[in-house]
Design an enzyme around this catalytic site. Structure first.
Site, PDB file in Angstrom:
ATOM      1  N   GLN A 268       0.842  -1.184   0.000  1.00 14.45           N
ATOM      2  CA  GLN A 268       0.000   0.000   0.000  1.00 14.45           C
ATOM      3  C   GLN A 268       0.881   1.238   0.000  1.00 14.45           C
ATOM      4  O   GLN A 268       2.103   1.166   0.193  1.00 14.45           O
ATOM      5  CB  GLN A 268      -0.901  -0.004   1.242  1.00 14.45           C
ATOM      6  CG  GLN A 268      -0.120  -0.028   2.542  1.00 14.45           C
ATOM      7  CD  GLN A 268      -0.954  -0.408   3.739  1.00 14.45           C
ATOM      8  OE1 GLN A 268      -2.170  -0.348   3.710  1.00 14.45           O
ATOM      9  NE2 GLN A 268      -0.303  -0.804   4.824  1.00 14.45           N
ATOM     10  N   GLU A 342       0.294  -8.567  10.947  1.00 15.39           N
ATOM     11  CA  GLU A 342       0.250  -7.439  10.011  1.00 15.39           C
ATOM     12  C   GLU A 342       0.731  -7.899   8.636  1.00 15.39           C
ATOM     13  O   GLU A 342       1.773  -8.559   8.524  1.00 15.39           O
ATOM     14  CB  GLU A 342       1.135  -6.305  10.531  1.00 15.39           C
ATOM     15  CG  GLU A 342       1.401  -5.174   9.552  1.00 15.39           C
ATOM     16  CD  GLU A 342       0.139  -4.466   9.109  1.00 15.39           C
ATOM     17  OE1 GLU A 342       0.007  -4.240   7.888  1.00 15.39           O
ATOM     18  OE2 GLU A 342      -0.715  -4.143   9.970  1.00 15.39           O
ATOM     19  N   ASP A 376      -1.164 -12.361   5.987  1.00 16.53           N
ATOM     20  CA  ASP A 376      -2.568 -12.013   5.806  1.00 16.53           C
ATOM     21  C   ASP A 376      -3.349 -12.628   6.963  1.00 16.53           C
ATOM     22  O   ASP A 376      -3.212 -13.822   7.260  1.00 16.53           O
ATOM     23  CB  ASP A 376      -3.058 -12.566   4.468  1.00 16.53           C
ATOM     24  CG  ASP A 376      -4.542 -12.363   4.268  1.00 16.53           C
ATOM     25  OD1 ASP A 376      -4.940 -11.281   3.827  1.00 16.53           O
ATOM     26  OD2 ASP A 376      -5.305 -13.313   4.567  1.00 16.53           O
ATOM     27  N   ALA A 377      -4.159 -11.806   7.637  1.00 18.25           N
ATOM     28  CA  ALA A 377      -4.838 -12.263   8.854  1.00 18.25           C
ATOM     29  C   ALA A 377      -5.742 -13.459   8.582  1.00 18.25           C
ATOM     30  O   ALA A 377      -5.804 -14.400   9.392  1.00 18.25           O
ATOM     31  CB  ALA A 377      -5.640 -11.115   9.459  1.00 18.25           C
ATOM     32  N   ASP A 397      -8.100  -4.583  14.281  1.00 19.19           N
ATOM     33  CA  ASP A 397      -7.827  -3.184  13.942  1.00 19.19           C
ATOM     34  C   ASP A 397      -7.483  -3.112  12.461  1.00 19.19           C
ATOM     35  O   ASP A 397      -6.332  -2.897  12.067  1.00 19.19           O
ATOM     36  CB  ASP A 397      -6.677  -2.661  14.800  1.00 19.19           C
ATOM     37  CG  ASP A 397      -6.453  -1.170  14.615  1.00 19.19           C
ATOM     38  OD1 ASP A 397      -7.365  -0.491  14.105  1.00 19.19           O
ATOM     39  OD2 ASP A 397      -5.362  -0.681  14.984  1.00 19.19           O
ATOM     40  N   PRO A 405     -10.587  -4.792  -0.654  1.00 23.48           N
ATOM     41  CA  PRO A 405      -9.623  -5.809  -0.217  1.00 23.48           C
ATOM     42  C   PRO A 405      -9.825  -6.250   1.229  1.00 23.48           C
ATOM     43  O   PRO A 405      -9.373  -7.316   1.618  1.00 23.48           O
ATOM     44  CB  PRO A 405      -8.278  -5.105  -0.411  1.00 23.48           C
ATOM     45  CG  PRO A 405      -8.529  -4.083  -1.463  1.00 23.48           C
ATOM     46  CD  PRO A 405      -9.912  -3.609  -1.224  1.00 23.48           C
TER      47      PRO A 405
END
Length: 510
Positions: A268, A342, A376-377, A397, A405
């Site tokens: 990002q 994260e 990726d969570a 969070d 996404p």
């Protein structure tokens, strides 16, 4: 400007190309390959930039693809008028496509930065690029047939020609589709990548016409085409040289404050505004995540209600790479470990090293109780490395659910996986987006958590900006505890039956 009859008569009225038919055919197919790759890059660049600037990537992809496919049909029909002058027509089409496609990202970003609206520019570019791409194939069909003849004689295998043409086109599209996310975007960025693609497009189209089919074009037409391609290349080169200055000016227009940090992490774009010793504004992909001193209020409201009652020695934070949720969890002395999952290592790196952001998060990443997992969570929760029933508190969070996404991270399946890592007596706290500004999305989050087997207590942090949260416990444990002082319950605002969101039925579009 049209193709003029050549001065020397040739048998059958057609001038042969300056190479053998097989070589001429190969060169045309090579240009088909290059042009197809460039065309798909333009298409993907519009989808990616529109998703970044406007949001909801499903909608933006649908708009771009549907408009472009329609426009390609229009372009194919318009190209019928140019078949008698295929060489000049193709040269002009490629010059225009290189200019419009190459500059599309620049203009789209400028419209967003200074006009505040990029939707109309998106549709206009999708239409223009689609028309030009649609005009390519009929003209190339004429050119490949001409390149395959020897002295105007010989029958062409029409079916074989079409097969070769489309094979080159599809393979080129494959290469362009892979080059965009794996080479152009991470190495050059969207603006420079689009400009470079335009330059390649102009060189390939211009070289084919001005060399292989030069005998079919009058001297005057050749000069006009050469001048047009050189002008396009000059514009693209100038824009490339000014990209850094343009991005800096556009960021100032978008963010309104001096941009102190702007990095593309590969996941990002992360932007920090404000002075090192003052309030920090954090933007992710152009969307405000934290404003000034709001980070304290937001993360206190997110974390502390889940920590007030029950065990909280082991805390899991999903997202939260800025370290602010982990900071709030560590304010409780009984906390023994905080695991932060994260996706973006660049975000964590910035939270560690930026003076203002690391001061704001209390240098939380220096604390030995904090462990960072880069994943990726959703995949991490589903994988074998996620410990079962290991965490007393799970804090979600993550970016707002309206960002496409993130939709899977607000799905019933995701919360079902989250339940698997909660220990007995565990609580789940979810950032669910603004209650007032986007009530449909907020209450869809709450409904989705309930559908995954949780009892919920929705609440909001008072003040502006509007922040909404959900505190949840497994349904078998009854009702979640009251979230405590400093927050406001919103259960009375719950609308009627709101369907939950699943992977196959996402429901967060307002």
């Amino acid at each position: 400007m049209i193709d003029q009859p050549v001065s020397a008569p040739v048998r059958g009225g057609v001038r042969p190309p300056p190479v053998r038919p097989g070589a001429g055919r190969f060169l045309v197919l090579l240009v088909v390959f290059v042009c197809a790759a460039c065309g798909l890059v333009y298409e993907l660049e519009l989808v990616a930039l529109a998703s970044y600037l406007i949001g909801d990537s499903v909608t933006q992809a649908s708009v771009v693809l549907s408009v472009m496919v329609f426009a390609m049909g229009v372009g194919s029909l318009l190209a019928k008028r140019l078949r008698c002058h295929a060489a000049v027509g193709f040269g002009l089409v490629e010059a225009a496509l290189a200019l419009i496609g190459g500059c599309s990202a620049l203009v789209l970003y400028a419209a967003f930065a200074w006009l505040g609206e990029a939707r109309y520019a998106l549709v206009a570019f999708s239409l223009a690029i689609g028309v030009l791409i649609g005009a390519e194939i009929p003209l190339l069909m004429s050119l490949i047939q001409r390149a395959s003849r020897r002295g105007g004689r010989g029958e062409e295998d029409a079916a074989g020609t079409v097969a070769d043409l489309f094979a080159a086109d599809y393979v080129g599209a494959l290469v362009g589709g892979l080059a965009f996310p794996f080479l152009l975007l991470p190495w050059l960025g969207q603006l420079t990548g689009a400009l470079l693609t335009g330059a390649v497009n102009a060189v390939a189209g211009g070289a084919l016409v001005l060399w292989l089919f030069r005998r079919d074009i009058s001297p005057r037409a050749r000069w006009w085409l050469l001048g047009a391609n050189l002008a396009v290349l000059a514009v693209l080169a100038t824009a490339t040289a000014l990209v850094a200055d343009f991005e800096a000016a556009a960021r100032r227009a978008v963010y309104g404050e001096p941009v102190r940090v702007a990095v593309h992490t590969g996941v990002q774009e992360v932007v920090l505004t404000g002075a090192e010793d003052g309030p920090v504004d954090l933007f992710l992909d152009g969307r405000l995540q934290m404003s000034g001193g709001d980070g304290d209020r937001h993360h206190r409201a997110l974390v502390h209600p889940a920590m007030r009652q029950g065990p909280h020695a082991r805390v899991l934070v999903l997202g939260g790479g800025d370290g602010l949720a982990a900071r709030e969890a560590l304010r409780h002395p009984a906390v023994r470990s905080v695991t932060v999952v994260e996706l973006d290592p660049g975000m964590v790196r910035l939270a560690r090293t930026d003076p203002a952001l690391s001061a704001l998060n209390g240098h939380v990443y220096r604390d030995p109780r904090v462990k960072v997992v880069y994943a990726d969570a959703f995949r991490w929760l589903r994988g074998a490395t996620a410990p079962r029933h290991a965490y007393d508190v799970v804090v979600s969070d993550l970016p707002d659910p309206g960002v496409t996404p993130s939709t899977k991270l607000y799905s019933q399946e995701f919360y079902g996986l989250t339940a698997g890592v909660l220990a007995d007596g565990g609580r789940l706290a979810v950032h669910a987006g603004p209650v007032g500004a986007r009530p449909h999305a907020y209450w869809t989050v709450e409904s989705t958590i309930r559908a995954a087997g949780f009892a919920t207590r929705p609440y909001r942090a008072p003040g502006r900006p509007d922040r909404g949260f959900v505190l949840a416990v497994p349904e078998a444990r009854g009702v979640p505890p009251a979230p405590g002082p400093g927050v406001l319950g919103v259960e009375e605002e719950r609308p009627g039956d709101v369907p939950p969101s699943t992977l196959l039925r996402p429901r967060y579009a307002d």
